[in-house]
Every structure is written in C-alpha cells, then in structure tokens.
Write an enzyme that holds these catalytic residues in place. Structure first.
Site, PDB file in Angstrom:
ATOM      1  N   GLU A 130       0.352  -1.146  -0.027  1.00 36.31           N
ATOM      2  CA  GLU A 130      -0.148  -0.073   0.047  1.00 36.31           C
ATOM      3  C   GLU A 130       1.193   1.429   0.563  1.00 36.31           C
ATOM      4  O   GLU A 130       1.747   1.237   0.589  1.00 36.31           O
ATOM      5  CB  GLU A 130      -0.968   0.060   1.075  1.00 36.31           C
ATOM      6  CG  GLU A 130      -1.944   1.557   1.515  1.00 36.31           C
ATOM      7  CD  GLU A 130      -2.980   1.307   2.125  1.00 36.31           C
ATOM      8  OE1 GLU A 130      -2.899   0.151   3.332  1.00 36.31           O
ATOM      9  OE2 GLU A 130      -3.822   2.154   3.028  1.00 36.31           O
ATOM     10  N   ARG A 144       4.975 -12.107   9.802  1.00 38.41           N
ATOM     11  CA  ARG A 144       5.743 -11.731   9.370  1.00 38.41           C
ATOM     12  C   ARG A 144       6.830 -11.208  10.293  1.00 38.41           C
ATOM     13  O   ARG A 144       6.903 -11.845  11.812  1.00 38.41           O
ATOM     14  CB  ARG A 144       5.311  -9.937  10.286  1.00 38.41           C
ATOM     15  CG  ARG A 144       4.338 -10.165  10.493  1.00 38.41           C
ATOM     16  CD  ARG A 144       3.437  -8.386  11.070  1.00 38.41           C
ATOM     17  NE  ARG A 144       3.176  -7.673  10.072  1.00 38.41           N
ATOM     18  CZ  ARG A 144       2.616  -6.997   9.859  1.00 38.41           C
ATOM     19  NH1 ARG A 144       1.962  -7.368   8.750  1.00 38.41           N
ATOM     20  NH2 ARG A 144       3.268  -5.530   9.328  1.00 38.41           N
ATOM     21  N   LYS A 153       4.203   1.176   9.793  1.00 43.23           N
ATOM     22  CA  LYS A 153       4.283   1.231   8.473  1.00 43.23           C
ATOM     23  C   LYS A 153       4.012   3.296   9.545  1.00 43.23           C
ATOM     24  O   LYS A 153       4.974   4.325   9.199  1.00 43.23           O
ATOM     25  CB  LYS A 153       3.881   1.842   7.257  1.00 43.23           C
ATOM     26  CG  LYS A 153       4.871   1.625   6.495  1.00 43.23           C
ATOM     27  CD  LYS A 153       4.509   1.499   4.859  1.00 43.23           C
ATOM     28  CE  LYS A 153       3.311   0.190   4.986  1.00 43.23           C
ATOM     29  NZ  LYS A 153       2.235  -0.106   3.252  1.00 43.23           N
TER      30      LYS A 153
HETATM   31  P1  ATP Z   1       2.916  -2.018   8.417  1.00 43.14           P
HETATM   32  O1  ATP Z   1       2.126  -2.754   8.807  1.00 43.14           O
HETATM   33  O2  ATP Z   1       4.126  -2.459   8.227  1.00 43.14           O
HETATM   34  O3  ATP Z   1       1.972  -0.630   7.718  1.00 43.14           O
HETATM   35  P2  ATP Z   1       2.174  -2.726   6.082  1.00 43.14           P
HETATM   36  O4  ATP Z   1       1.441  -4.711   5.500  1.00 43.14           O
HETATM   37  O5  ATP Z   1       0.618  -2.636   6.002  1.00 43.14           O
HETATM   38  O6  ATP Z   1       3.401  -3.024   6.955  1.00 43.14           O
HETATM   39  P3  ATP Z   1       1.452  -3.813   2.976  1.00 43.14           P
HETATM   40  O7  ATP Z   1       2.357  -1.651   1.888  1.00 43.14           O
HETATM   41  O8  ATP Z   1       0.047  -3.705   3.064  1.00 43.14           O
HETATM   42  O9  ATP Z   1       2.068  -2.948   4.816  1.00 43.14           O
HETATM   43  O10 ATP Z   1       2.550  -4.971   2.981  1.00 43.14           O
HETATM   44  C1  ATP Z   1       2.373  -5.210   1.822  1.00 43.14           C
HETATM   45  C2  ATP Z   1       2.829  -6.555   2.053  1.00 43.14           C
HETATM   46  O11 ATP Z   1       4.384  -6.710   2.331  1.00 43.14           O
HETATM   47  C3  ATP Z   1       2.083  -6.804   1.971  1.00 43.14           C
HETATM   48  O12 ATP Z   1       2.336  -8.830   1.969  1.00 43.14           O
HETATM   49  C4  ATP Z   1       2.807  -7.403   3.279  1.00 43.14           C
HETATM   50  O13 ATP Z   1       1.938  -8.793   4.316  1.00 43.14           O
HETATM   51  C5  ATP Z   1       4.149  -7.496   3.220  1.00 43.14           C
HETATM   52  N1  ATP Z   1       4.972  -7.326   4.765  1.00 43.14           N
HETATM   53  C6  ATP Z   1       4.593  -6.135   5.817  1.00 43.14           C
HETATM   54  N2  ATP Z   1       4.921  -6.218   6.582  1.00 43.14           N
HETATM   55  C7  ATP Z   1       5.342  -7.192   7.092  1.00 43.14           C
HETATM   56  C8  ATP Z   1       6.593  -8.222   8.071  1.00 43.14           C
HETATM   57  N3  ATP Z   1       6.867  -7.397   9.223  1.00 43.14           N
HETATM   58  N4  ATP Z   1       7.197  -8.814   7.345  1.00 43.14           N
HETATM   59  C9  ATP Z   1       7.021  -9.425   6.358  1.00 43.14           C
HETATM   60  N5  ATP Z   1       5.947  -8.781   5.117  1.00 43.14           N
HETATM   61  C10 ATP Z   1       5.512  -7.562   5.633  1.00 43.14           C
HETATM   62 MG    MG Z   2      -1.014  -3.263   5.148  1.00 42.99          MG
END
Ligand code: ATP
Ligand code: MG
Length: 558
Positions: free
Chosen positions: A37, A264, A274
C-alpha cells in the site's frame, strides 16, 4: 538476478507449490505478487515479503507482479509509489512490464459489485460505522441483521449507482456483502465492500467518490492478474474465507488463486509498522524516512547496507507460520559477511590526538605502501604519507593504563599499522590538564615489511599523517530504541528513542578516502564498516558507520 542467487530456500509455501505443480492445478504456472500500500516507505519486513514473492517466482521460473494496493486515497501519495519502486529495484528484483495498481481495476471492481447486487449477494446499508460495529456482535455473540439487509436487488442497485454518482455524503451508506451475521468469523458478518469517501486519488483524481475495501479489491485483483499463490502475512489468515468468498460467489474464477499466510518479520530494537515509522518522521525524531537509523530500505541503503546483505538476511531468517523476533545482530552479521572480502580497508582517526615524532626530520615525509584488503589481494595496495606529525585515536593512549592495556602509554611502545614502532616520551597538556599532544620517537629500523620489522610489540594501532589528512564528518549510530522490544507497554514509543543513537564526529582520514563518493563502502581499520553518505562533497566526505567490527551474532552462534 541469477537463479543461483535466489534468496529464499525451500519452505512450507514451496511445499504447497510443489503439490500444486504435481497435481497440475495451475498448469505448473507460478505467479506471485508483491502488493504494497503506497502509504509509507518500505521497511526490512517488506524486504522479507519481496524476497519471498520475487524469489519464489524466480525459483519456479514464474512471474511476480508489483501491485500497488491503492484503495485508500486518504493516506496514499505518489512519493511513496516512487520510493517503493526504487527500493524493489535496488533489492535486485524486476517486475518487467507487470506494474499494476488496484486503481487500474476500479471500473471492473464496480461492475463486479453490481453483479453481486443483482445476484442478491450484496446490499446497501445505511447504518453508521458505529452501528455497524455494534450490530456485528462479538467473538462469543452472533451479530444482528442490519434492517437494510432485505432491500431488493433493484433498490440496492439504484442506491449503489447513486452512491457512485455522489448523491450521498461521505459515510452515509456502504455496500456490504450479504454473507452470514452469525458466522464465527467476524470478517464474514456482512463485511463492507465499498464506502463513500471524497478524497483525491493519486491516480484517478476525483473520478470516484466511492472506493472498494482492501478485502474486496485484493482477491479480484489477484484473479484478474492470473496470480496463483497470493502470499501474505498472518494477520490476513482470518480474512481468507472472505478472500475465497469474493472469488467463489459468482463462480467465475477457476482455478482461483490461493491465499497463503506466513509470519511477519520483527527485528529487535526497532519498530516495524509504517504508521509508527511515519510518526518518527513526522515528529522529527529522525531526519526522514531515509535516516540511517530507520529500518526502512532507504534508511538501510543510506546507512551503507548492500542489497546482497539484505537478501542474505531474508534467506537466513526463513519462512514460517509462527511469529518470531529476529536479532538485529543477524542483519549486522550479514553485512559484515558481504563487505569483509569486498571493502577496501583504510585508516581514519575518529577522535584525533596529535603526535609529534621528535626524531623524524622536519620537512621530510615518505610514502608507505599497504595492501587494501588482506582477504582480497585483487584490491591491490595504496600508499599512505608518513611524516613528523600524525594523529592517533584518543583512546589508544592512556596515562594511567590498567593491566593488559597494550596500546600507547607514557614510556611505552606501540606499532603504527603498516609503519613504524613509536615510543611515547612526553605528554603535553593544556592549562586545564587535558592531553593535547604526545611527543614520541620512532624507531627507523622497524618499518613494516622492512628488514627490521621483525621486532615485536604487543599493540598495533591505526593512525593518519597530519600532512594530507582529509577532514571528514563521521556519524556513528546505535539502535534507534534502547529496548529490545520498543513496542511493549504503552503507546508512547516516540519518547523512547535512544538519545545516543546518533553521534557526529569531526574525524581525519587518510588521503585515499578523500575521493569517497556515495555508494563507496570501506572498512576503517579497527572501527568498523563505513559508507559515504549522499551528502558527501569532493574533498569533504561524510561517512555513516554501517556496523562495528565486533560480531555479536557470530559469537552467539558458537
Ligand atoms: P505495516 O504494518 O508495516 O504498515 P503493511 O502490512 O500495512 O505493513 P503493506 O504495504 O500492506 O504494509 O505490505 C505489503 C506486503 O508486505 C504485504 O503482503 C504484507 O503482508 C508484507 N509485509 C508487511 N510487513 C511485513 C513484515 N514485517 N514482514 C513480512 N512481510 C511484511
Ligand atoms: Mg497493509
């Protein structure tokens, strides 16, 4: 990237793919996607997901798409879209011509929603967000039907079209899936599919005032792109039935993609969402998303981490179903392993103390040769000027040394690396009693590599000659948070930023470091690995310490 460099080893997801390939479910096709995102910069956790998605596609000769999940225009920006692309490329991966946006599908998503309504699988609901929450029930109590649940398909279609036409204010109505208000899975209790939100979208501008929810847009985007294995993190596990529902309900997608969840990545001494990283930036606790203390890809890049070290790290941590926290020391270990044989080893004095060699003739100087990396002869040698005035590290001299201190002491001897043995004859202090200079003598018969070099002393220290020394700024970093888990306890993680996480020093480097430019990585002998910061200018380099030399991870493993 060559397949020999695939950063990810066999794991439970690959076992699933192997089974699908054996049964021919997708005709041996493997197609993954990385779906960020664009609401912030990527972090090391995303690197795990990138290595897994792109690495899996590479392993099976498949493809991996980059898709921006841009369904929430209130938080998303083009700056993030650009930085994410830069980061994925820098990590060494290539989406070729498969760059997509969920917003590419807004038209199709809308049409499919109309089909759901016509088939009686979705309805327009006028409850407020609060009421929807209350009607949803709890884990132990079933939900209650919305009074709008029994609207006719015709009425729903009319209302949904008017939602799209902008007839209703933000939040006045939503489109909901009609599934099961008594489902043990709260995500299946008539989840919201569309909401009204007047927000300017970074790609579609003001075309839309209704936006699809992630849980609805994601499975359909996957299906339309021909994704076979939709890999995501564990928090989506409970959303999987909804993912499947969206794809199964009209029976159009066969075989449909399968969602697979993995744990994760969490790393000690840092935060990893983020939202929290944005708070650090917006509250000025760090200098920006690419502050070298940040666990962002851009921060690690600026710090001097290599893409190879990050890929190596992502390979070593493995892919599992259970949450875990990885020691930051492993990441540091990976970059040391990468740079050890590659980085030229040079000398810089971080906290200079002046030395005058009283028996070295005034006005004379000589060039001493030294190899750049004993582990890698191909790097060759450079010469260092040597003269009457030199600098050593302040803490390489002690007036009243403890036992087993083998560096310089009053009347004691030490070897200057790749040069001569010197002896401290006199300590010069200012009026405040601070040591400002040492008067020493050198032994001309002890030149490194020369005939007399066999004479041994216990300590060897680094140094730079005053003549030709390059003044530079050196930034030393410590963990951004002093606690292994900064997320425990109250929400006020901002106040826990380690005040000693950045120390800036006015250092002196040997002349060969004067031309250091962004991208240059070095070992400063006895001090660690350093990278030239993008803020370096010709003749005035700025160096970020990537990592010290003491490998606590290697120690733990022994
Ligand atoms: P955050 O919680 O840090 O904002 P998010 O999951 O909202 O992260 P996205 O941009 O939606 O961020 O993530 C893109 C991809 O990266 C998704 O498939 C998510 O599952 C993966 N991802 C995000 N954080 C992690 C992590 N700490 N470890 C492994 N994969 C991750
Ligand atoms: Mg997300």
């Amino acid at each position: 990237m060559a397949t020999s460099e695939i950063p990810i080893s066999q794991n439970f997801i690959h076992d699933i793919i192997d089974k699908d390939n054996a049964s021919g479910k997708y005709g041996r096709r493997v197609h993954t996607r990385f779906p960020p995102e664009p609401n912030g910069y990527l972090h090391i956790g995303h690197a795990k997901s990138i290595c897994l998605n792109f690495g899996t596609a590479l392993k099976y000769g498949g493809q991996c798409n980059l898709r921006f999940d841009d369904t929430n225009p209130s938080k998303e920006e083009t700056e993030y879209v650009d930085s994410i692309q830069e980061d994925v490329k820098w990590l060494g991966f290539d989406w070729e011509d498969r760059l997509f946006y969920a917003s590419d599908y807004f038209g199709k998503l809308y049409d499919y929603a109309e089909q759901l309504i016509e088939a009686g699988h979705a309805y327009v609901c006028d409850l407020t967000a609060d009421e929807i929450r209350r009607y949803r029930g709890t884990l132990t109590e079933p939900g209650k039907d919305s009074p709008y649940r029994s609207r006719s398909a015709g009425e729903n279609l009319d209302l949904f079209r008017r939602m799209k036409a902008g007839e209703f204010p933000d939040g006045a109505r939503v489109l909901r899936a009609k599934i099961d208000m008594a489902s043990p899975n709260l995500n299946m209790r008539d989840p919201v599919l569309y909401r009204i939100m007047r927000a300017h979208h970074h790609r579609t501008g003001d075309t839309w005032c209704i936006y699809p929810m992630y849980d609805y847009a994601h499975p359909l985007s996957d299906a339309w792109e021909g994704i076979t294995h939709s890999i995501c993190t564990l928090e989506f596990e409970a959303h999987r039935p909804l993912y499947d529902w969206c794809l199964d309900i009209l029976g159009q997608f066969k075989p449909r993609p399968v969602q697979i969840e993995f744990a994760r990545l969490n790393v000690t001494y840092t935060v990893m969402s983020k939202r929290k990283l944005r708070a650090l930036v917006e509250n000025g606790r760090v200098a920006g998303w690419d502050d070298p203390r940040m666990p962002t890809i851009s921060g690690l890049r600026r710090r001097g981490y290599t893409p190879g070290a990050i890929r190596d790290f992502c390979g070593r941590i493995g892919v599992a179903k259970a949450d875990s926290v990885v020691d930051y020391a492993l990441l540091e270990h990976c970059v040391r392993e990468d740079l050890g044989p590659k980085a030229p080893r040079l000398m810089a004095v971080l906290r200079p103390l002046k030395i005058v060699l009283t028996n070295y003739p005034e006005g004379r100087s000589e060039d001493l040769p030294a190899e750049l990396n004993p582990e890698n002869e191909a790097l060759g040698t450079r010469t260092m000027p040597f003269g009457r005035e030199l600098y050593i590290e302040q803490d390489d001299f002690m007036e009243n040394p403890p036992p087993k201190y083998f560096r310089l002491t009053p009347g004691g001897e030490v070897r200057l690396k790749s040069a001569y043995i010197i002896k401290c004859e006199q300590v010069v202090k200012d009026s405040g009693g601070n040591i400002v200079e040492l008067r020493c003598t050198y032994d001309p018969d002890t030149k490194s590599g020369g005939a007399g070099s066999a004479r041994k002393v216990k300590g060897t220290i680094h140094w730079v000659a005053a003549g030709g020394a390059i003044p530079c700024e050196v930034r030393l970093y410590d963990h951004l948070f002093p606690l292994e888990d900064p997320e425990t306890g109250d929400e006020d993680f901002l106040s826990r930023v380690n005040p000693g996480s950045l120390v800036t020093l006015a250092a002196l480097a040997e002349p060969a470091l004067g031309a250091a430019q962004y991208g240059g990585r070095f070992q400063f002998i006895r001090q660690g690995y350093f990278a030239a910061d993008p803020g370096s200018t010709p003749g005035k380099p700025v160096f970020n310490r990537i990592v010290g030399l003491k490998d606590s991870w290697a120690k733990i493993q022994k």
